[in-house]
Design a protein around this motif. Structure first.
Motif, PDB file in Angstrom:
ATOM      1  N   ARG A 153      11.380  25.833 -26.315  1.00 23.43           N
ATOM      2  CA  ARG A 153      11.174  24.386 -26.259  1.00 23.43           C
ATOM      3  C   ARG A 153      12.326  23.721 -27.016  1.00 23.43           C
ATOM      4  NH1 ARG A 153       8.134  26.501 -30.324  1.00 23.43           N
ATOM      5  NH2 ARG A 153       8.226  25.466 -32.361  1.00 23.43           N
ATOM      6  N   PRO A 154      12.600  22.444 -26.777  1.00 22.59           N
ATOM      7  CA  PRO A 154      13.652  21.737 -27.525  1.00 22.59           C
ATOM      8  C   PRO A 154      13.161  21.328 -28.910  1.00 22.59           C
ATOM      9  CG  PRO A 154      12.697  20.287 -25.886  1.00 22.59           C
ATOM     10  CD  PRO A 154      12.048  21.623 -25.687  1.00 22.59           C
ATOM     11  N   GLU A 155      13.218  22.238 -29.847  1.00 25.80           N
ATOM     12  CA  GLU A 155      12.696  22.053 -31.202  1.00 25.80           C
ATOM     13  C   GLU A 155      13.760  21.377 -32.080  1.00 25.80           C
ATOM     14  OE1 GLU A 155      10.838  21.676 -34.378  1.00 25.80           O
ATOM     15  OE2 GLU A 155       9.677  22.867 -32.943  1.00 25.80           O
ATOM     16  N   THR A 156      13.374  20.302 -32.766  1.00 26.54           N
ATOM     17  CA  THR A 156      14.324  19.601 -33.647  1.00 26.54           C
ATOM     18  C   THR A 156      14.252  20.080 -35.092  1.00 26.54           C
ATOM     19  OG1 THR A 156      12.713  17.837 -34.051  1.00 26.54           O
ATOM     20  CG2 THR A 156      14.233  17.534 -32.204  1.00 26.54           C
ATOM     21  N   GLY A 157      13.309  20.981 -35.388  1.00 24.12           N
ATOM     22  CA  GLY A 157      13.146  21.431 -36.764  1.00 24.12           C
ATOM     23  C   GLY A 157      13.955  22.670 -37.113  1.00 24.12           C
ATOM     24  N   TYR A 158      14.657  23.248 -36.127  1.00 21.00           N
ATOM     25  CA  TYR A 158      15.443  24.454 -36.355  1.00 21.00           C
ATOM     26  C   TYR A 158      16.930  24.175 -36.160  1.00 21.00           C
ATOM     27  CZ  TYR A 158      10.967  26.956 -35.671  1.00 21.00           C
ATOM     28  OH  TYR A 158       9.683  27.396 -35.761  1.00 21.00           O
TER      29      TYR A 158
END
Length: 361
Positions: A153-158
């Protein structure tokens, strides 16, 4: 699984875990907590995982000295000299450099895997096979290796790693590192197929990382190299107490990995999660038909959707009409806020400390 006596593991366990406040507190941070009711804390699960492939006597934990008793209690298998106690927090580069000099004094041929203490791995056998393969790779190559996770998924936390050419079976040269991106950029990364999540897990030969540190962080090397030997001696403890606080406060990613020219990545999909935020805990937890998560506590929910509730065991919480909220209670603090606005938790912690003191932190 086979165990190699030249392989070492360094578990970084000194963080406060402020993004999990109020569950994670300064006196009992998240790595010492059992989130899923397994009977083992995140730190203990990390130790259990690596002792399958690394001799127990070769596993080190680096933590803050205020967590000395907690660490000894949770990991009684470790001798005192296997727990490196930082007199103050100085980010990951000083922590890793100290451990590297210490391990070199024990075994100048050592290969090291460095792991955070708060990761969750669902496919442990696949993960450990990749670690063994990576340790073999760095034992034969003068490379700094990190583990890249295939994004789902397009994760912004990594952070993200862009791969370049392959140099063998699932090892790739790193082209770029990108810190936590905005959502639109994260979508581009995932669609491109060239970007992988940065797990924050590293492998290298002890001499490779020491050379990289001396080249790229000479100020740090100059502070630690002269007095680090076999940990546990009064001389070394005094040296660390005097010199560690003067080390630069810099991460291994920024200080070394983003600047070195011999950085490679091994790719995998291990059911991996960095258990760093309430959202990540929500994603990993079983949900009811309306997408609600209730951990430890009893709950009665009406007209509720996509919430996470974490309260003391056997406490009943009754909620009506909430969507997308976090309700977390621990000891003397109750937190109620929007689940997806986790950046605000640091503000809550800072404001609480300023207005109420350390009592609630």
């Amino acid at each position: 699984m086979a165990v190699n006596k030249d392989n070492y593991c360094v578990i970084m366990g000194g963080g406060i875990g402020s993004r999990f406040w109020p569950f994670s507190r300064k006196t009992l941070p998240k790595q010492f907590l059992d989130f899923f009711g397994t009977g083992r804390s995140l730190l203990q699960q990390t130790f259990d995982r690596f002792k399958r492939i690394v001799p127990v006597e070769n596993i080190l934990v680096v933590t803050n000295d205020m967590y000395a008793d907690l660490t000894r209690k949770q990991l009684p298998e470790l001798a005192p000299e296997q727990i490196l106690l930082e007199p103050t927090r100085r980010n990951t580069a000083p922590c890793i450099a100290w451990a590297a000099y210490h391990i070199r004094a024990l075994n100048p041929q050592a290969n090291i895997v460095v792991a955070p203490s708060d990761h969750l791995i669902l496919k442990e056998d696949d993960f450990l096979s990749a670690i063994q393969k990576g340790l073999e790779f760095v034992s034969q190559n003068d490379k700094l290796l990190t583990l890249g996770i295939k994004p789902n998924r397009p994760e912004t936390g990594y952070g993200y790693i862009q791969i370049a050419e392959s140099i063998g079976d699932n090892f790739y040269k790193v082209k770029t590192f990108t810190e936590k991106p905005e959502l639109e950029l994260a979508k581009v990364f995932v669609d491109s197929g060239e970007f992988y999540w940065n797990s924050g897990l590293f492998m290298w030969n002890v001499n490779t990382i020491i050379r990289a540190g001396e080249l790229l962080l000479p100020e740090l090397a100059a502070k630690l190299e002269p007095g680090v030997g076999v940990y546990g001696t009064p001389e070394e403890k005094q040296f660390i107490d005097e010199n560690f606080p003067a080390c630069p406060n810099v991460s291994i990613d920024f200080g070394v990995m983003e600047k070195a020219d011999n950085v490679y990545v091994s790719l995998g999909d291990f059911g991996w999660s960095d258990l760093g935020t309430w959202s990540s805990l929500y994603d990993l937890s079983p949900k009811d038909e309306a997408g609600n998560v209730a951990l430890k506590c009893q709950s009665l929910l009406y007209n509720c959707k996509d919430n996470i509730l974490v309260l003391p065991e056997n406490k009943l919480v009754v909620v009506d009409g909430l969507e997308g909220y976090l309700i977390a209670e621990a000891d003397d603090v109750l937190l109620i806020c929007k689940k997806d606005e986790e950046h605000a938790i640091r503000k809550y912690v800072n404001d609480t400390q300023i207005k109420m003191g350390d009592e609630y932190i």
